[in-house]
Scaffold this motif. Structure first.
Motif, PDB file in Angstrom:
ATOM      1  N   UNK A  59     -47.958  19.915  -2.323  1.00 46.99           N
ATOM      2  CA  UNK A  59     -47.880  18.465  -2.524  1.00 46.99           C
ATOM      3  C   UNK A  59     -46.784  18.073  -3.498  1.00 46.99           C
ATOM      4  N   UNK A  60     -46.295  19.007  -4.278  1.00 48.83           N
ATOM      5  CA  UNK A  60     -45.152  18.758  -5.155  1.00 48.83           C
ATOM      6  C   UNK A  60     -43.876  19.350  -4.576  1.00 48.83           C
ATOM      7  N   UNK A  61     -44.001  20.540  -4.017  1.00 55.04           N
ATOM      8  CA  UNK A  61     -42.826  21.265  -3.542  1.00 55.04           C
ATOM      9  C   UNK A  61     -42.143  20.568  -2.366  1.00 55.04           C
ATOM     10  N   UNK A  62     -42.901  20.174  -1.353  1.00 54.75           N
ATOM     11  CA  UNK A  62     -42.286  19.567  -0.166  1.00 54.75           C
ATOM     12  C   UNK A  62     -41.683  18.197  -0.460  1.00 54.75           C
ATOM     13  N   UNK A  63     -42.347  17.320  -1.223  1.00 54.69           N
ATOM     14  CA  UNK A  63     -41.657  16.082  -1.615  1.00 54.69           C
ATOM     15  C   UNK A  63     -40.429  16.341  -2.483  1.00 54.69           C
ATOM     16  N   UNK A  64     -40.477  17.352  -3.343  1.00 53.35           N
ATOM     17  CA  UNK A  64     -39.308  17.694  -4.153  1.00 53.35           C
ATOM     18  C   UNK A  64     -38.111  18.016  -3.251  1.00 53.35           C
ATOM     19  N   UNK A  65     -38.331  18.849  -2.250  1.00 51.97           N
ATOM     20  CA  UNK A  65     -37.246  19.217  -1.332  1.00 51.97           C
ATOM     21  C   UNK A  65     -36.757  17.977  -0.579  1.00 51.97           C
ATOM     22  N   UNK A  66     -37.687  17.125  -0.129  1.00 49.94           N
ATOM     23  CA  UNK A  66     -37.300  15.902   0.573  1.00 49.94           C
ATOM     24  C   UNK A  66     -36.489  14.966  -0.300  1.00 49.94           C
ATOM     25  N   UNK A  67     -36.886  14.828  -1.554  1.00 49.78           N
ATOM     26  CA  UNK A  67     -36.149  13.957  -2.486  1.00 49.78           C
ATOM     27  C   UNK A  67     -34.764  14.543  -2.764  1.00 49.78           C
ATOM     28  N   UNK A  68     -34.676  15.857  -2.899  1.00 53.33           N
ATOM     29  CA  UNK A  68     -33.365  16.487  -3.097  1.00 53.33           C
ATOM     30  C   UNK A  68     -32.473  16.273  -1.874  1.00 53.33           C
ATOM     31  N   UNK A  69     -33.046  16.372  -0.675  1.00 52.59           N
ATOM     32  CA  UNK A  69     -32.276  16.095   0.545  1.00 52.59           C
ATOM     33  C   UNK A  69     -31.757  14.658   0.532  1.00 52.59           C
ATOM     34  N   UNK A  70     -32.622  13.721   0.120  1.00 54.98           N
ATOM     35  CA  UNK A  70     -32.209  12.320   0.073  1.00 54.98           C
ATOM     36  C   UNK A  70     -31.125  12.121  -0.983  1.00 54.98           C
ATOM     37  N   UNK A  71     -31.265  12.780  -2.128  1.00 53.71           N
ATOM     38  CA  UNK A  71     -30.228  12.680  -3.156  1.00 53.71           C
ATOM     39  C   UNK A  71     -28.894  13.217  -2.628  1.00 53.71           C
ATOM     40  N   UNK A  72     -28.924  14.368  -1.973  1.00 49.14           N
ATOM     41  CA  UNK A  72     -27.687  14.953  -1.453  1.00 49.14           C
ATOM     42  C   UNK A  72     -27.039  14.065  -0.394  1.00 49.14           C
ATOM     43  N   UNK A  73     -27.858  13.320   0.354  1.00 47.86           N
ATOM     44  CA  UNK A  73     -27.325  12.449   1.398  1.00 47.86           C
ATOM     45  C   UNK A  73     -26.778  11.140   0.838  1.00 47.86           C
ATOM     46  N   UNK A  74     -27.360  10.662  -0.274  1.00 42.68           N
ATOM     47  CA  UNK A  74     -26.989   9.336  -0.785  1.00 42.68           C
ATOM     48  C   UNK A  74     -26.282   9.374  -2.145  1.00 42.68           C
ATOM     49  N   UNK A  75     -26.497  10.437  -2.895  1.00 38.45           N
ATOM     50  CA  UNK A  75     -25.980  10.583  -4.263  1.00 38.45           C
ATOM     51  C   UNK A  75     -26.455   9.475  -5.201  1.00 38.45           C
ATOM     52  N   UNK A  76     -27.637   8.933  -4.935  1.00 41.40           N
ATOM     53  CA  UNK A  76     -28.212   7.919  -5.814  1.00 41.40           C
ATOM     54  C   UNK A  76     -28.933   8.624  -6.963  1.00 41.40           C
ATOM     55  N   UNK A  77     -28.533   8.349  -8.208  1.00 35.10           N
ATOM     56  CA  UNK A  77     -29.068   9.091  -9.351  1.00 35.10           C
ATOM     57  C   UNK A  77     -30.582   8.976  -9.533  1.00 35.10           C
TER      58      UNK A  77
END
Length: 134
Positions: A78-96
């Motif tokens: 429940x922490x690990x999979x959202x963490x990976x998803x948020x990192x993917x979103x950060x890499x796609x958008x570069x929003x801090x």
């Protein structure tokens, strides 16, 4: 079901942090490849996770949400999979702010699931005895 006279099964409409993390990552990666407005959906997903599942005060990401209620189950996924998803979103958008939230999730994982020497990630909270995941 009605034609056979059977009982309609229960509607399973709970929302899980882990599944939302998977969906967030998929939407972010699709946005990175297709450069479409799919990131908006990822952003809405992240907003839901932030508002309904994440508790900023306790630094807990609740596992399940249904009808306005969250559970108190703490699972590594429940922490690990959202963490990976948020990192993917950060890499796609570069929003801090996405990186800030990913860091908060990583810190929560370390606090709740890392052994005292920070060498292992435990499958269950440190307070519970369980399996070790390398």
């Amino acid at each position: 079901m009605r034609a056979t006279g059977g009982v309609r099964p229960h509607l399973d409409d709970k929302i899980l942090a882990s599944w939302n993390g998977l969906m967030l990552g998929a939407m972010a990666r699709a946005y990175a490849v297709l450069a479409t407005k799919i990131s908006r959906g990822g952003g809405e997903n992240l907003t839901f996770i932030n508002r309904k599942l994440w508790d900023e005060k306790t630094r807990i990401l609740h596992h399940r949400w249904r009808d306005g209620e969250r559970d108190n189950v703490q699972l590594l996924e429940s922490l690990c999979l959202p963490f990976v998803g948020v990192m993917d979103l950060y890499e796609a958008t570069l929003e801090p702010e996405h990186l800030d939230f990913a860091i908060a999730l990583a810190e929560a994982m370390i606090t709740k699931f890392c052994d005292g020497k920070k060498r292992w990630i435990l499958a269950e909270r440190r307070e519970a005895r369980g399996l070790i995941c390398a």
